[in-house]
Every structure is written in structure tokens, then in C-alpha cells.
Design an enzyme around this catalytic site. Structure first.
Site, PDB file in Angstrom:
ATOM      1  N   MET A 172      -8.694   7.379 -14.250  1.00 15.09           N
ATOM      2  CA  MET A 172      -8.177   7.541 -15.613  1.00 15.09           C
ATOM      3  C   MET A 172      -8.696   8.814 -16.274  1.00 15.09           C
ATOM      4  O   MET A 172      -9.846   9.184 -16.048  1.00 15.09           O
ATOM      5  CB  MET A 172      -8.713   6.330 -16.383  1.00 15.09           C
ATOM      6  CG  MET A 172      -8.008   5.986 -17.631  1.00 15.09           C
ATOM      7  SD  MET A 172      -8.824   4.524 -18.328  1.00 15.09           S
ATOM      8  CE  MET A 172      -8.151   3.207 -17.330  1.00 15.09           C
ATOM      9  N   CYS A 173      -7.888   9.463 -17.063  1.00 18.19           N
ATOM     10  CA  CYS A 173      -8.420  10.556 -17.858  1.00 18.19           C
ATOM     11  C   CYS A 173      -8.102  10.308 -19.321  1.00 18.19           C
ATOM     12  O   CYS A 173      -7.281   9.455 -19.665  1.00 18.19           O
ATOM     13  CB  CYS A 173      -7.944  11.923 -17.372  1.00 18.19           C
ATOM     14  SG  CYS A 173      -6.306  12.402 -17.878  1.00 18.19           S
TER      15      CYS A 173
END
Ligand code: NAG
Ligand code: NAG
Length: 192
Positions: free
Chosen positions: A64-65
Site C-alpha cells: 500500500m502507498c
């Protein structure tokens, strides 16, 4: 060209619906009455689907970013993403230029020297957003990507299921749809 035409007619006769849509140049579905000001602030990229070759290679190691959306001049949106790469936190900035259609933006990729079209397909602003990107990464390397953004690191299963269904309706294969794990580092967890 002629052979391709015959193929499409053949597929249509076989009743393969959905195929013509996946050939469309742009994503036509946009969030009605899109309000950019309500789209600002932090988002987490919890889901992705793409047919880009780099994505298919890396999808199992991606995490995830966090992307923060800020307003800029002339109605542009500046996206700043923080993510983990080779054990280091990296930040990448992207400026989305508005088009005449609210919810549709253009991104000029300095790396590929091409314009990518980015559409906000659907959002309720305070929970989730579905984005669709289309562009070219090098000669004959057209790609498309669907992204599921969430205001929190976890998202209701129903919204994930809806995203997967949307991706399939766009012709993405099951194995090209991923839900990204939280990274085991502090890149995206640090308080602002
Ligand atoms: C948005 O990004 C562009 C290009 O990186 C930059 O020139 C501009 O100053 C940014 N705007 C804001 C408000 O940060
Ligand atoms: C991705 O899909 C688009 C639209 O179907 C197609 O034009 C493109 O060639 C595909 N790209 C790859 C790398 O398969």
C-alpha cells in the site's frame, strides 16, 4: 486490419459482450458532479488492477502507498505518494491537469514522454474512490490501470468486492487484480 475486423465481428456474434467497451480509448464513466475540493487530502491505495507488464511482474511484492491530494494552480491536482521501494521510503509527485470534463485529468509522464488520462470513476469522498488510468509506456505499450483508494488503511469488504467486479467489467483478469498489504515499515504510518 481486415482480419482484426473479422475477429471482432466473430466475437460479437459469439455474444462476448463487454469486449467492445474494453477497447474504448477513454474511460467514459466519471463520478457525476465531481467535486475536486472534497477529493483533497490523504488516501491509501488499497487495490490495483492493470495490464502493464511491470505491474504483472511486481504485483506480488507491492504494498500500500499513501497519496496526498493537494490543490494547485489552474485547477490541477498535485498528488504526492509515499511508498516503500528497496527498503527505503520514496516520495513521488504527480500533477494532474484538468480537462473540460470534471473528474477527467491528464498527466504528462516525464519518464515516458506521454500523456496519461486519469479518471475519477466513482467516489463518495470520505471513504473510497475508484480511479482509472490509461496511457502509453513506450512504443506499443499501451496500458490501463484501475486503482481503489481508501481514506483508511482498511476498507469494507463490500467496497473491495465492488472494485473487483468493476475491474472484471473492464476486462481485467482475476489475477491482475490485487489488494495491497500494509507495508511492514513506517513509511506510511508516520503521523503528518
Ligand atoms: C504542484 O506541482 C507542480 C509540478 O511539480 C509544482 O510546480 C507546483 O508548485 C505544485 N503546486 C503546489 C501548490 O504545491
Ligand atoms: C492493455 O489493454 C489495452 C486495452 O485493451 C491494450 O490496448 C493494451 O495493448 C494492453 N497492454 C498490454 C501491455 O497488454
Amino acid at each position: 486490419m481486415a482480419a482484426q475486423g473479422v475477429l471482432w465481428v466473430g466475437l460479437l456474434l459469439l455474444g462476448v459482450s463487454g469486449v467492445p467497451q474494453t477497447q474504448a480509448k477513454d474511460q467514459d464513466t466519471l463520478q457525476p458532479y465531481f467535486q475536486p475540493d472534497k477529493f483533497l487530502g490523504p488516501w491509501y491505495s488499497v487495490g490495483l488492477a492493470s495490464n502493464a507488464s511491470w505491474f504483472l511482474e511486481k504485483k506480488n511484492v507491492m504494498s500500500m502507498c499513501k497519496t496526498t491530494v493537494a490543490p494547485s494552480a489552474d485547477g490541477s491536482l498535485n498528488l504526492t505518494s509515499t511508498f516503500l521501494r528497496k527498503n527505503q521510503c520514496e516520495t513521488r509527485a504527480m500533477q494532474l491537469q484538468p480537462t473540460e470534463r470534471p473528474g477527467r485529468y491528464n498527466y504528462h509522464s516525464p519518464h515516458w514522454g506521454s500523456i496519461h488520462s486519469v479518471s475519477v470513476v466513482e467516489t463518495n469522498y470520505d471513504e473510497y474512490a475508484v480511479l482509472y488510468t490509461q496511457g502509453t509506456q513506450g512504443p506499443h505499450q499501451d496500458f490501463r490501470m484501475a486503482s481503489l483508494y481508501s481514506r483508511t488503511k482498511t476498507l469494507k469488504d463490500k467496497l473491495k468486492e465492488d472494485f473487483a467486479a468493476f475491474c472484471k467489467s473492464q476486462g481485467f483478469t482475476e489475477d491482475s487484480i490485487v489488494f495491497l498489504p500494509e507495508p511492514a515499515d513506517k513509511c506510511i504510518n508516520e503521523p503528518e
